[in-house]
Scaffold this active site. Structure first.
Site, short mmCIF file in Angstrom:
data_model
loop_
_atom_site.label_atom_id
_atom_site.label_comp_id
_atom_site.label_asym_id
_atom_site.label_seq_id
_atom_site.Cartn_x
_atom_site.Cartn_y
_atom_site.Cartn_z
N THR A 208 38.28 -9.16 7.43
CA THR A 208 39.29 -8.20 7.86
C THR A 208 38.33 -7.42 8.72
O THR A 208 37.82 -8.99 9.45
CB THR A 208 37.71 -6.46 7.36
OG1 THR A 208 38.14 -7.15 5.34
CG2 THR A 208 38.74 -5.13 7.77
N ARG A 236 42.60 -1.72 -7.11
CA ARG A 236 41.76 -1.25 -5.67
C ARG A 236 41.35 -1.22 -4.95
O ARG A 236 42.77 -1.71 -3.29
CB ARG A 236 41.06 -2.86 -5.67
CG ARG A 236 39.34 -2.80 -5.93
CD ARG A 236 39.54 -3.41 -4.12
NE ARG A 236 37.99 -3.59 -3.58
CZ ARG A 236 37.76 -3.98 -2.39
NH1 ARG A 236 38.81 -4.18 -1.68
NH2 ARG A 236 36.32 -4.00 -2.20
N VAL A 237 41.16 -0.11 -4.19
CA VAL A 237 40.70 -0.01 -2.79
C VAL A 237 39.47 -0.36 -2.13
O VAL A 237 38.74 0.70 -2.88
CB VAL A 237 41.27 1.81 -2.40
CG1 VAL A 237 41.24 2.25 -1.27
CG2 VAL A 237 42.92 1.44 -3.01
N ASP A 239 36.95 -0.19 1.39
CA ASP A 239 36.07 0.66 2.48
C ASP A 239 37.04 0.50 3.69
O ASP A 239 37.08 1.95 4.11
CB ASP A 239 34.88 0.16 2.61
CG ASP A 239 34.77 -0.82 2.59
OD1 ASP A 239 35.61 -2.03 3.02
OD2 ASP A 239 33.80 -1.35 4.20
N THR A 259 32.57 -4.39 7.61
CA THR A 259 33.89 -5.49 7.03
C THR A 259 32.61 -5.99 5.54
O THR A 259 31.11 -6.15 6.29
CB THR A 259 33.95 -6.62 7.85
OG1 THR A 259 34.84 -7.86 7.23
CG2 THR A 259 33.19 -7.27 8.98
N GLY A 260 33.05 -5.88 4.96
CA GLY A 260 32.33 -6.90 3.83
C GLY A 260 32.41 -6.22 2.58
O GLY A 260 33.44 -6.34 2.08
#
Ligand code: ASP
Length: 342
Positions: A208, A236-237, A239, A259-260
């Site tokens: 990301t 799916r969404v 963060d 990011t993660g």
């Protein structure tokens, strides 16, 4: 005569120096994703490619900030470079969903007024971060999803591409490997396990992209753009487009891009967690970032954040093995890093 000339020169150089010292601070900090990134997982050639692209992204944002442009424009300029590169999981090079599509999420936030814009599940907008900006500036809303977001972006004159533009062989192979692993889990776990397969079991190398910037007017902004997670299902969404989770900016506290493992960043409201610590406890920003990542870890998540305040203090923290990252300030010298001990 000679003396007074010298005096003039001295005065001139002194005032030049004084001017330089009082120049308003500018700063840009970027990330290109966190994960299992070690000297063993990428080749020296890939390492060089990442370093060059991160440098180019920093230079693009710096060019905006240096000529007095806004932090919002710098964030977009920098993210556009990474979205247009197949190296990162954003724009071209986004990961594939279970159905073999690229569905992207992005958000942006203006620290000067806490206006925000986001898009999720978009499939044909070349630069999703620009669509997030359009949502923020050209609509009364904060988030638009899927077809509606795409229609809005087209009406705003943003560049629309055929969905095949985003495809890369590397990401396609990643999907096939993820599906193989899922099949193994299914074989052992029975019937409906596919619905609940842990996203963390996939090769954890996210990609990301994000940027936080401080402009000459003292305004900070944050942006995040992603393809999400390989093999994601059912719309799916993550963060990244969620204000307060993967992105946040407030001049009174900090600008954050994360990011993660998105689910855990949502569950711990990571970006706002950092801002709240700074606001209510006056926690130093690097400590606030570490505290927030510790909470993510408590839920078995991992990843990283970049954080910036309006004085130009910044942090690049992660609890994974590496994070593509970099920063540039008034001196215009880009600094990039990848591994933990860089
Ligand atoms: N946080 C993103 C998501 O969960 C993934 C990433 O950072 O690469 O969608």
């Amino acid at each position: 005569m000679k003396l007074s000339l010298l005096g003039c020169l001295f005065a001139a150089s002194f005032s030049l120096h004084a001017y330089a010292a009082s120049e308003p601070p500018i700063r840009l900090v970027i990330h290109g994703g966190a994960g299992t990134i070690t000297k063993n997982t990428i080749t020296p050639e890939q390492e060089k490619e990442y370093q060059e692209k991160l440098t180019q992204a920093l230079e693009a944002g710096y060019a905006v900030l240096n000529k007095g442009g806004s932090s919002l424009d710098a964030v977009q300029a920098s993210i556009n470079v990474m979205e247009d590169s197949p190296l990162f999981n954003a724009g071209k090079g986004a990961v594939f969903t279970h159905e073999g599509k690229n569905e992207m999420d992005a958000s942006i936030m203006d620290g000067s007024n806490r206006k925000a814009g986001a898009v999720a599940g978009v499939t044909n907008i070349k630069n999703p971060i620009n669509a997030a900006y359009a949502v923020m500036t050209k609509s009364p809303h904060v988030m638009m999803v899927s077809k509606g977001a795409e229609q809005f972006a087209a009406e705003q004159g943003l560049e629309i591409v055929d969905p095949s533009y985003f495809r890369t062989d590397f990401r396609w192979e990643q999907l096939q490997k993820a599906k193989e692993k899922e099949k193994v889990v299914l074989d052992h776990d029975g019937k409906n396990a596919a619905l609940f397969v842990d996203p963390m079991m996939y090769d954890y190398k996210y990609g990301t992209v994000g940027a936080v910037a401080l402009d000459k007017n003292g305004n900070i902004a944050a942006g995040t753009s992603t393809g999400g997670m390989t093999n994601k299902r059912f719309g799916r969404v993550g963060d990244s487009p969620i204000i307060g989770a993967g992105n946040y900016a407030d001049n009174n506290t900090v600008a954050v891009s994360a990011t993660g493992s998105g689910e855990m960043f949502i569950r711990t409201a990571t970006a706002h967690n950092i801002a709240a610590q700074v606001k209510y406890n006056k926690t130093p920003i690097d400590q606030a970032a570490r505290n927030a990542l510790d909470e993510v870890k408590e839920l078995n998540g991992s990843g990283g954040v970049i954080v910036l305040d309006k004085s130009g203090n910044y942090a690049m923290e992660f609890n994974s093995e590496g994070m593509y990252r970099g920063t540039i300030g008034n001196d215009g010298k880009p600094q990039v890093a990848i591994y933990k001990n860089d």
